[in-house]
Scaffold this active site. Structure first.
Site, PDB file in Angstrom:
ATOM      1  N   GLY A  21      92.331  73.328  68.129  1.00 26.66           N
ATOM      2  CA  GLY A  21      93.733  73.528  68.956  1.00 26.66           C
ATOM      3  C   GLY A  21      93.201  74.543  70.141  1.00 26.66           C
ATOM      4  O   GLY A  21      93.904  75.392  70.526  1.00 26.66           O
ATOM      5  N   ALA A  22      91.881  74.551  70.141  1.00 28.66           N
ATOM      6  CA  ALA A  22      91.497  75.923  71.066  1.00 28.66           C
ATOM      7  C   ALA A  22      91.502  75.601  72.680  1.00 28.66           C
ATOM      8  O   ALA A  22      91.048  76.501  73.175  1.00 28.66           O
ATOM      9  CB  ALA A  22      89.955  75.833  70.673  1.00 28.66           C
ATOM     10  N   ARG A  26      94.019  75.751  74.516  1.00 24.78           N
ATOM     11  CA  ARG A  26      94.882  76.352  75.296  1.00 24.78           C
ATOM     12  C   ARG A  26      95.584  77.601  74.344  1.00 24.78           C
ATOM     13  O   ARG A  26      95.339  77.631  73.031  1.00 24.78           O
ATOM     14  CB  ARG A  26      96.254  75.853  75.924  1.00 24.78           C
ATOM     15  CG  ARG A  26      96.999  75.160  75.025  1.00 24.78           C
ATOM     16  CD  ARG A  26      97.910  73.991  75.489  1.00 24.78           C
ATOM     17  NE  ARG A  26      98.898  73.657  74.778  1.00 24.78           N
ATOM     18  CZ  ARG A  26      99.783  72.738  74.833  1.00 24.78           C
ATOM     19  NH1 ARG A  26      99.971  72.089  76.017  1.00 24.78           N
ATOM     20  NH2 ARG A  26     100.884  72.476  74.082  1.00 24.78           N
ATOM     21  N   SER A  45     103.136  80.970  60.188  1.00 27.19           N
ATOM     22  CA  SER A  45     104.195  81.358  60.974  1.00 27.19           C
ATOM     23  C   SER A  45     105.195  82.149  60.202  1.00 27.19           C
ATOM     24  O   SER A  45     105.538  81.924  58.996  1.00 27.19           O
ATOM     25  CB  SER A  45     104.640  80.129  61.798  1.00 27.19           C
ATOM     26  OG  SER A  45     105.932  80.422  62.051  1.00 27.19           O
ATOM     27  N   TYR A  80     108.290  72.045  59.705  1.00 25.47           N
ATOM     28  CA  TYR A  80     107.244  73.004  60.138  1.00 25.47           C
ATOM     29  C   TYR A  80     107.262  74.067  59.201  1.00 25.47           C
ATOM     30  O   TYR A  80     106.261  74.737  58.724  1.00 25.47           O
ATOM     31  CB  TYR A  80     107.721  73.501  61.458  1.00 25.47           C
ATOM     32  CG  TYR A  80     106.819  74.211  62.183  1.00 25.47           C
ATOM     33  CD1 TYR A  80     105.493  74.138  62.784  1.00 25.47           C
ATOM     34  CD2 TYR A  80     107.039  75.889  62.318  1.00 25.47           C
ATOM     35  CE1 TYR A  80     104.861  75.026  63.379  1.00 25.47           C
ATOM     36  CE2 TYR A  80     106.316  76.978  63.229  1.00 25.47           C
ATOM     37  CZ  TYR A  80     105.295  76.281  63.720  1.00 25.47           C
ATOM     38  OH  TYR A  80     104.697  77.240  64.290  1.00 25.47           O
ATOM     39  N   ALA A  81     108.484  74.728  58.757  1.00 28.47           N
ATOM     40  CA  ALA A  81     108.610  75.631  57.708  1.00 28.47           C
ATOM     41  C   ALA A  81     108.011  75.485  56.453  1.00 28.47           C
ATOM     42  O   ALA A  81     107.091  76.202  55.865  1.00 28.47           O
ATOM     43  CB  ALA A  81     110.055  76.071  57.395  1.00 28.47           C
ATOM     44  N   ALA A 109     105.535  73.242  56.111  1.00 31.79           N
ATOM     45  CA  ALA A 109     104.150  73.282  56.374  1.00 31.79           C
ATOM     46  C   ALA A 109     103.462  74.688  56.455  1.00 31.79           C
ATOM     47  O   ALA A 109     102.119  74.953  55.923  1.00 31.79           O
ATOM     48  CB  ALA A 109     103.665  72.486  57.684  1.00 31.79           C
ATOM     49  N   LYS A 110     104.042  75.396  57.116  1.00 30.10           N
ATOM     50  CA  LYS A 110     103.505  76.941  57.322  1.00 30.10           C
ATOM     51  C   LYS A 110     103.510  77.734  56.147  1.00 30.10           C
ATOM     52  O   LYS A 110     102.924  78.493  55.626  1.00 30.10           O
ATOM     53  CB  LYS A 110     104.265  77.522  58.400  1.00 30.10           C
ATOM     54  CG  LYS A 110     104.133  77.058  59.730  1.00 30.10           C
ATOM     55  CD  LYS A 110     102.570  76.853  60.216  1.00 30.10           C
ATOM     56  CE  LYS A 110     102.401  77.028  61.695  1.00 30.10           C
ATOM     57  NZ  LYS A 110     100.771  76.617  61.835  1.00 30.10           N
TER      58      LYS A 110
HETATM   59  P1  NAI Z   1     100.053  75.416  71.637  1.00 32.87           P
HETATM   60  O1  NAI Z   1     100.860  73.907  71.547  1.00 32.87           O
HETATM   61  O2  NAI Z   1     100.005  75.987  73.125  1.00 32.87           O
HETATM   62  O3  NAI Z   1      98.447  74.591  71.432  1.00 32.87           O
HETATM   63  C1  NAI Z   1      98.353  73.969  70.246  1.00 32.87           C
HETATM   64  C2  NAI Z   1      96.851  73.083  70.412  1.00 32.87           C
HETATM   65  O4  NAI Z   1      96.638  72.397  69.337  1.00 32.87           O
HETATM   66  C3  NAI Z   1      97.119  72.144  71.796  1.00 32.87           C
HETATM   67  O5  NAI Z   1      95.939  72.674  72.417  1.00 32.87           O
HETATM   68  C4  NAI Z   1      96.906  71.007  71.161  1.00 32.87           C
HETATM   69  O6  NAI Z   1      96.659  69.690  71.818  1.00 32.87           O
HETATM   70  C5  NAI Z   1      96.225  71.190  69.739  1.00 32.87           C
HETATM   71  N1  NAI Z   1      96.536  70.038  68.892  1.00 32.87           N
HETATM   72  C6  NAI Z   1      97.515  69.243  68.320  1.00 32.87           C
HETATM   73  N2  NAI Z   1      97.599  68.584  67.562  1.00 32.87           N
HETATM   74  C7  NAI Z   1      96.109  68.509  67.129  1.00 32.87           C
HETATM   75  C8  NAI Z   1      95.221  67.738  66.350  1.00 32.87           C
HETATM   76  N3  NAI Z   1      95.845  66.724  65.596  1.00 32.87           N
HETATM   77  N4  NAI Z   1      94.020  67.621  66.358  1.00 32.87           N
HETATM   78  C9  NAI Z   1      93.649  68.657  67.411  1.00 32.87           C
HETATM   79  N5  NAI Z   1      94.208  69.655  67.960  1.00 32.87           N
HETATM   80  C10 NAI Z   1      95.405  69.317  68.077  1.00 32.87           C
HETATM   81  O7  NAI Z   1     100.484  75.942  70.556  1.00 32.87           O
HETATM   82  P2  NAI Z   1     100.386  77.669  70.373  1.00 32.87           P
HETATM   83  O8  NAI Z   1     101.527  78.375  70.355  1.00 32.87           O
HETATM   84  O9  NAI Z   1      99.029  78.136  70.946  1.00 32.87           O
HETATM   85  O10 NAI Z   1      99.876  77.577  68.589  1.00 32.87           O
HETATM   86  C11 NAI Z   1      98.763  77.592  67.804  1.00 32.87           C
HETATM   87  C12 NAI Z   1      99.153  77.889  66.309  1.00 32.87           C
HETATM   88  O11 NAI Z   1      99.832  78.893  66.169  1.00 32.87           O
HETATM   89  C13 NAI Z   1      99.918  76.619  65.913  1.00 32.87           C
HETATM   90  O12 NAI Z   1      99.362  76.250  64.473  1.00 32.87           O
HETATM   91  C14 NAI Z   1     101.216  77.201  65.684  1.00 32.87           C
HETATM   92  O13 NAI Z   1     102.065  76.444  64.885  1.00 32.87           O
HETATM   93  C15 NAI Z   1     100.873  78.580  65.427  1.00 32.87           C
HETATM   94  N6  NAI Z   1     102.290  79.627  65.721  1.00 32.87           N
HETATM   95  C16 NAI Z   1     102.847  79.780  66.902  1.00 32.87           C
HETATM   96  C17 NAI Z   1     103.701  80.333  67.363  1.00 32.87           C
HETATM   97  C18 NAI Z   1     104.215  80.463  68.731  1.00 32.87           C
HETATM   98  O14 NAI Z   1     105.259  81.356  68.790  1.00 32.87           O
HETATM   99  N7  NAI Z   1     103.522  80.060  69.678  1.00 32.87           N
HETATM  100  C19 NAI Z   1     104.396  81.265  66.176  1.00 32.87           C
HETATM  101  C20 NAI Z   1     103.871  81.091  64.883  1.00 32.87           C
HETATM  102  C21 NAI Z   1     102.670  80.099  64.699  1.00 32.87           C
END
Ligand code: NAI
Length: 253
Positions: A13-14, A16, A142, A154-155, A157-158
């Site tokens: 998920g890198a 962004r 999370s 989500y809860a 899973a986390k």
């Molecule tokens: P985001 O939505 O900006 O980025 C997530 C990335 O994961 C995206 O680039 C997406 O294309 C990629 N992705 C999704 N499904 C995928 C798959 N099946 N295979 C490969 N890549 C996939 O999310 P963000 O905010 O950067 O979150 C990153 C992590 O941090 C997630 O696990 C999220 O649950 C966790 N997180 C985020 C929080 C927040 O407030 N933003 C809070 C707590 C946890």
């Protein structure tokens, strides 16, 4: 302390958000980077930014929930950058809904990306870590693991990722591998733009409202989370294993 071990790191998920910030932080520690996301072209900007820090980097299009896709991705990383011994399971999605409205796909898709994804990636990478007798695994949990309205899937899973992390710490600890989890609170990324839309607020209003509930009186940034990942993956953190670090600006009042 400067980082002694330089290796190949994989961040899922890198493309962004938090994943991109973690990739940059690991590149600053001198690691080569494999940036995994659903669409390889989406990783382009981050790959360029990482290379500009003087390390090697590749973007890989792969769905972490798909076993074949994960095997191919890990083999490709090992063949092009060398054995991956740092893994950050960061890919994630939201399918928020109150329980009575939550569909089976809402449940299954969230479980697939967070739990099955982390399982498949870690199973594929651990063989290189065990062989090298050195490894670092960081899983993104999370604060929602403690319960959050509209996020039953989500809860679960986390929270599941925390149990997975502790089990990895126990099983892989004897091989010089550590596994830890980061549990971020409210981090301003694209993921939460959809949540703002769902509750009928602009993103700015949503951030301001969230900040009033956080002891630090601000929402978090991807770099706040990346700093924790840099610590967990460092040589200095060798004896820190099976922990969950809340990066949330303080506990809930
Ligand atoms: P985001 O939505 O900006 O980025 C997530 C990335 O994961 C995206 O680039 C997406 O294309 C990629 N992705 C999704 N499904 C995928 C798959 N099946 N295979 C490969 N890549 C996939 O999310 P963000 O905010 O950067 O979150 C990153 C992590 O941090 C997630 O696990 C999220 O649950 C966790 N997180 C985020 C929080 C927040 O407030 N933003 C809070 C707590 C946890």
């Amino acid at each position: 302390m400067p980082q002694k071990t330089r290796t190949t790191a994989i961040v899922t998920g890198a493309a962004r958000g938090i994943g991109a910030a973690i990739a940059m932080a690991l590149a600053r520690q001198g690691h080569d980077l494999a940036l995994v996301d659903l669409d390889e072209s989406a990783t382009g900007a981050t790959v360029d930014a990482v290379r500009a820090l003087g390390v090697r980097a590749i973007g890989i299009g792969a769905d972490v929930a798909d076993a074949g896709s994960v095997e191919a991705a890990i083999n490709h990383v090992a063949n092009t950058l060398g054995p991956p011994t740092i893994l950050v399971n960061n890919a994630g999605i939201l399918r928020d809904n109150l329980l009575f409205r939550m569909s089976e796909p809402d449940w299954d898709e969230v479980m697939a990306v967070h739990l099955r994804g982390a399982f498949l990636m870690t199973r594929a990478v651990q063989r290189y870590q065990v062989e090298r007798r050195w490894g670092r695994i960081v899983n993104l949990s999370s604060t929602s693991a403690l319960g959050n309205r509209g996020q039953g899937n989500y809860a679960a899973a986390k929270a599941g990722l925390q149990g997975f992390t502790k089990t990895l710490a126990i099983e892989l600890g004897p091989f010089g591998v550590t596994a830890n989890a980061i549990a971020p609170g409210f981090i301003a990324t694209d993921m939460l733009r959809t949540t703002a839309q769902r509750v009928g607020m602009s993103f700015e209003e949503f951030l301001d409202a969230a900040a009033t509930e956080i002891p630090a009186r601000r929402t978090g940034t991807p770099d706040d989370v990346a700093a924790a990942a840099a610590f967990f993956t460092s040589d200095d953190a060798a004896f820190v294993n099976g922990q969950v670090l809340y990066v949330a600006g303080g506990p809930k009042g």
